[in-house]
Scaffold this motif. Structure first.
Motif, PDB file in Angstrom:
ATOM      1  N   UNK A   5       0.838  -1.098   0.025  1.00  0.00           N
ATOM      2  CA  UNK A   5      -0.249  -0.064  -0.210  1.00  0.00           C
ATOM      3  C   UNK A   5       1.263   1.444  -0.234  1.00  0.00           C
ATOM      4  N   UNK A   6       1.851   1.351   0.718  1.00  0.00           N
ATOM      5  CA  UNK A   6       2.869   1.953   0.963  1.00  0.00           C
ATOM      6  C   UNK A   6       3.684   2.727  -0.371  1.00  0.00           C
ATOM      7  N   UNK A   7       3.821   1.908  -1.145  1.00  0.00           N
ATOM      8  CA  UNK A   7       4.690   1.821  -2.466  1.00  0.00           C
ATOM      9  C   UNK A   7       3.295   2.465  -3.724  1.00  0.00           C
ATOM     10  N   UNK A   8       2.428   1.302  -3.711  1.00  0.00           N
ATOM     11  CA  UNK A   8       1.057   2.686  -4.775  1.00  0.00           C
ATOM     12  C   UNK A   8       0.942   3.608  -4.126  1.00  0.00           C
ATOM     13  N   UNK A   9       0.909   4.259  -3.130  1.00  0.00           N
ATOM     14  CA  UNK A   9       0.900   5.645  -2.067  1.00  0.00           C
ATOM     15  C   UNK A   9       2.170   6.518  -2.939  1.00  0.00           C
ATOM     16  N   UNK A  10       3.457   6.220  -2.573  1.00  0.00           N
ATOM     17  CA  UNK A  10       4.187   6.581  -3.493  1.00  0.00           C
ATOM     18  C   UNK A  10       4.590   7.097  -4.920  1.00  0.00           C
ATOM     19  N   UNK A  11       4.101   6.033  -5.391  1.00  0.00           N
ATOM     20  CA  UNK A  11       4.591   6.599  -6.667  1.00  0.00           C
ATOM     21  C   UNK A  11       3.208   6.543  -7.420  1.00  0.00           C
ATOM     22  N   UNK A  12       1.493   6.551  -6.996  1.00  0.00           N
ATOM     23  CA  UNK A  12       0.795   7.803  -7.216  1.00  0.00           C
ATOM     24  C   UNK A  12       0.834   8.863  -6.836  1.00  0.00           C
ATOM     25  N   UNK A  13       1.544   9.279  -5.702  1.00  0.00           N
ATOM     26  CA  UNK A  13       1.115  10.801  -5.134  1.00  0.00           C
ATOM     27  C   UNK A  13       2.458  11.789  -6.379  1.00  0.00           C
ATOM     28  N   UNK A  14       3.680  10.484  -6.320  1.00  0.00           N
ATOM     29  CA  UNK A  14       4.786  11.339  -7.187  1.00  0.00           C
ATOM     30  C   UNK A  14       4.057  11.217  -8.058  1.00  0.00           C
ATOM     31  N   UNK A  15       3.700  11.235  -9.176  1.00  0.00           N
ATOM     32  CA  UNK A  15       2.909  11.234 -10.505  1.00  0.00           C
ATOM     33  C   UNK A  15       2.536  11.841 -10.413  1.00  0.00           C
ATOM     34  N   UNK A  16       1.045  12.633  -9.565  1.00  0.00           N
ATOM     35  CA  UNK A  16       0.210  13.137  -9.431  1.00  0.00           C
ATOM     36  C   UNK A  16       0.894  14.641  -9.475  1.00  0.00           C
ATOM     37  N   UNK A  17       1.769  14.781  -8.381  1.00  0.00           N
ATOM     38  CA  UNK A  17       2.217  15.966  -7.746  1.00  0.00           C
ATOM     39  C   UNK A  17       3.011  16.532  -8.980  1.00  0.00           C
ATOM     40  N   UNK A  18       3.381  15.251  -9.832  1.00  0.00           N
ATOM     41  CA  UNK A  18       4.865  15.853 -10.564  1.00  0.00           C
ATOM     42  C   UNK A  18       3.511  16.499 -11.938  1.00  0.00           C
ATOM     43  N   UNK A  19       2.837  15.672 -12.419  1.00  0.00           N
ATOM     44  CA  UNK A  19       1.867  15.871 -13.393  1.00  0.00           C
ATOM     45  C   UNK A  19       1.164  17.152 -13.233  1.00  0.00           C
ATOM     46  N   UNK A  20       0.669  17.776 -11.703  1.00  0.00           N
ATOM     47  CA  UNK A  20       0.289  18.788 -11.541  1.00  0.00           C
ATOM     48  C   UNK A  20       0.906  19.863 -11.467  1.00  0.00           C
ATOM     49  N   UNK A  21       2.137  20.145 -11.104  1.00  0.00           N
ATOM     50  CA  UNK A  21       3.755  20.993 -11.423  1.00  0.00           C
ATOM     51  C   UNK A  21       3.491  20.854 -13.274  1.00  0.00           C
ATOM     52  N   UNK A  22       3.774  20.655 -13.462  1.00  0.00           N
ATOM     53  CA  UNK A  22       3.786  20.819 -14.977  1.00  0.00           C
ATOM     54  C   UNK A  22       2.482  21.431 -15.794  1.00  0.00           C
ATOM     55  N   UNK A  23       1.383  20.667 -15.505  1.00  0.00           N
ATOM     56  CA  UNK A  23       0.305  21.935 -15.807  1.00  0.00           C
ATOM     57  C   UNK A  23       0.246  23.237 -15.368  1.00  0.00           C
ATOM     58  N   UNK A  24       0.864  23.172 -14.156  1.00  0.00           N
ATOM     59  CA  UNK A  24       0.900  24.579 -13.610  1.00  0.00           C
ATOM     60  C   UNK A  24       1.845  25.617 -14.419  1.00  0.00           C
ATOM     61  N   UNK A  25       3.137  25.127 -14.756  1.00  0.00           N
ATOM     62  CA  UNK A  25       4.020  25.594 -15.773  1.00  0.00           C
ATOM     63  C   UNK A  25       4.383  25.417 -17.046  1.00  0.00           C
ATOM     64  N   UNK A  26       3.320  24.689 -17.327  1.00  0.00           N
ATOM     65  CA  UNK A  26       3.209  24.339 -18.940  1.00  0.00           C
ATOM     66  C   UNK A  26       3.747  25.285 -20.055  1.00  0.00           C
ATOM     67  N   UNK A  27       3.725  26.390 -19.773  1.00  0.00           N
ATOM     68  CA  UNK A  27       4.358  26.893 -20.974  1.00  0.00           C
ATOM     69  C   UNK A  27       5.900  27.219 -20.718  1.00  0.00           C
ATOM     70  N   UNK A  28       6.436  27.246 -19.584  1.00  0.00           N
ATOM     71  CA  UNK A  28       8.105  27.217 -19.992  1.00  0.00           C
ATOM     72  C   UNK A  28       8.380  25.787 -20.115  1.00  0.00           C
ATOM     73  N   UNK A  29       7.786  24.422 -20.148  1.00  0.00           N
ATOM     74  CA  UNK A  29       7.971  23.668 -20.452  1.00  0.00           C
ATOM     75  C   UNK A  29       7.658  23.268 -21.515  1.00  0.00           C
ATOM     76  N   UNK A  30       6.716  23.491 -22.680  1.00  0.00           N
ATOM     77  CA  UNK A  30       6.459  24.032 -23.965  1.00  0.00           C
ATOM     78  C   UNK A  30       7.408  24.009 -25.292  1.00  0.00           C
TER      79      UNK A  30
END
Length: 281
Positions: free
Chosen positions: A43-68
């Motif tokens: 369960x901790x491993x699942x939480x880790x990977x899903x949390x990591x992915x969500x945190x990264x994707x959200x950051x990319x969405x917020x700063x997408x213009x700079x990643x474009x």
């Protein structure tokens, strides 16, 4: 202390604290669930990977213009671009899902996560207290300009928030992030940028700046790497973010992307002026 050396690798102290908290959570969850032969490791491993992915994707969405302009950089998580609240929310959702599916897992998961959070909070609090006790403000390290004039960080700050980059010409990630920092220095005039070279001569630094055609201001020499020792970092590049009062607000070990630098500068502005709202520069 920002990092510790494990053989040839420099590991961030914050990462070690998180690992210790996860081990505490897994251990307590195992003790609580051993009677029913239930563990929370998966369960901790699942939480880790899903949390990591969500945190990264959200950051990319917020700063997408700079990643474009460099879409492949979205995959490079070494830039430290994560949105904490999104990761915590996603990880909490995974925990609730596991508990809903498996009733026997609920108590071990609850006690394990509680213990892990308490352990992380205690370790983080002790680390922060020690850091503030040993580094009450700007390090009082003697530095020199490329012209050979003595100076220090307090003299460079001039009452402004300050970004201090520790770098070397032989360091590949230092060279890769330098254009990002150079552009930010030209665009963000309300923040003082300082580039403190670690352990090299003025001739070597001047040669690098000339060949790379970088237009940098406030390039300083720290031939004995005293600044790195003062802040507790042996990793290059290391970037420090100080508010106008000289208090350390944030740090980054490793290469900065345009998005991660913009995020940290926004946090620095918010610390300096709390009424400032987050926006893409």
């Amino acid at each position: 202390m920002l990092n510790v050396n494990l053989g040839p690798f420099a590991v961030q102290v914050s990462h070690l604290l998180l690992l210790a908290a996860l081990l505490v959570a897994a251990g307590v969850g195992h003790l609580v669930g051993r009677r029913q032969q239930v563990g929370i490791g998966n369960s901790l491993i699942d939480m880790w990977w899903v949390g990591l992915l969500a945190a990264r994707l959200t950051f990319i969405v917020v700063w997408f213009d700079l990643y474009r302009s460099a879409p492949w950089s979205m995959l490079d998580i070494r830039d430290g671009g994560f949105t904490l609240w999104a990761g915590l929310l996603a990880a909490s959702g995974v925990a609730l899902w596991h508990g809903w599916r498996q009733r026997a897992l609920r108590q071990p998961l609850l006690w394990g996560l509680t213990a892990g959070l308490l352990a992380w909070g205690a370790l983080f609090g002790v680390t922060e207290a020690l850091s503030k006790a040993t580094q009450p403000g700007l390090p009082t390290v003697a530095l020199t300009t490329l012209a050979g004039a003595p100076t220090d960080l307090a003299a460079m700050a001039k009452g402004k928030p300050m970004v201090v980059n520790l770098w070397a010409t032989w360091c590949p990630p230092c060279r890769r992030e330098m254009p990002v920092l150079a552009a930010a220095q030209q665009q963000t005039t309300q923040v003082t940028f300082v580039f403190a070279n670690q352990g090299e001569s003025g001739t070597a630094v001047q040669r690098y700046l000339s060949t790379s055609q970088l237009n940098l201001v406030n390039v300083l020499l720290d031939p004995w790497k005293a600044l790195g020792r003062a802040i507790g970092s042996t990793a290059l590049p290391t970037t420090l973010f100080y508010d106008a009062s000289g208090q350390l607000v944030d740090t980054h070990l490793g290469e900065l992307s345009a998005a991660s630098l913009a995020s940290k500068l926004n946090r620095l502005r918010t610390r300096t002026n709390p009424s400032t709202k987050e926006q893409t520069p």
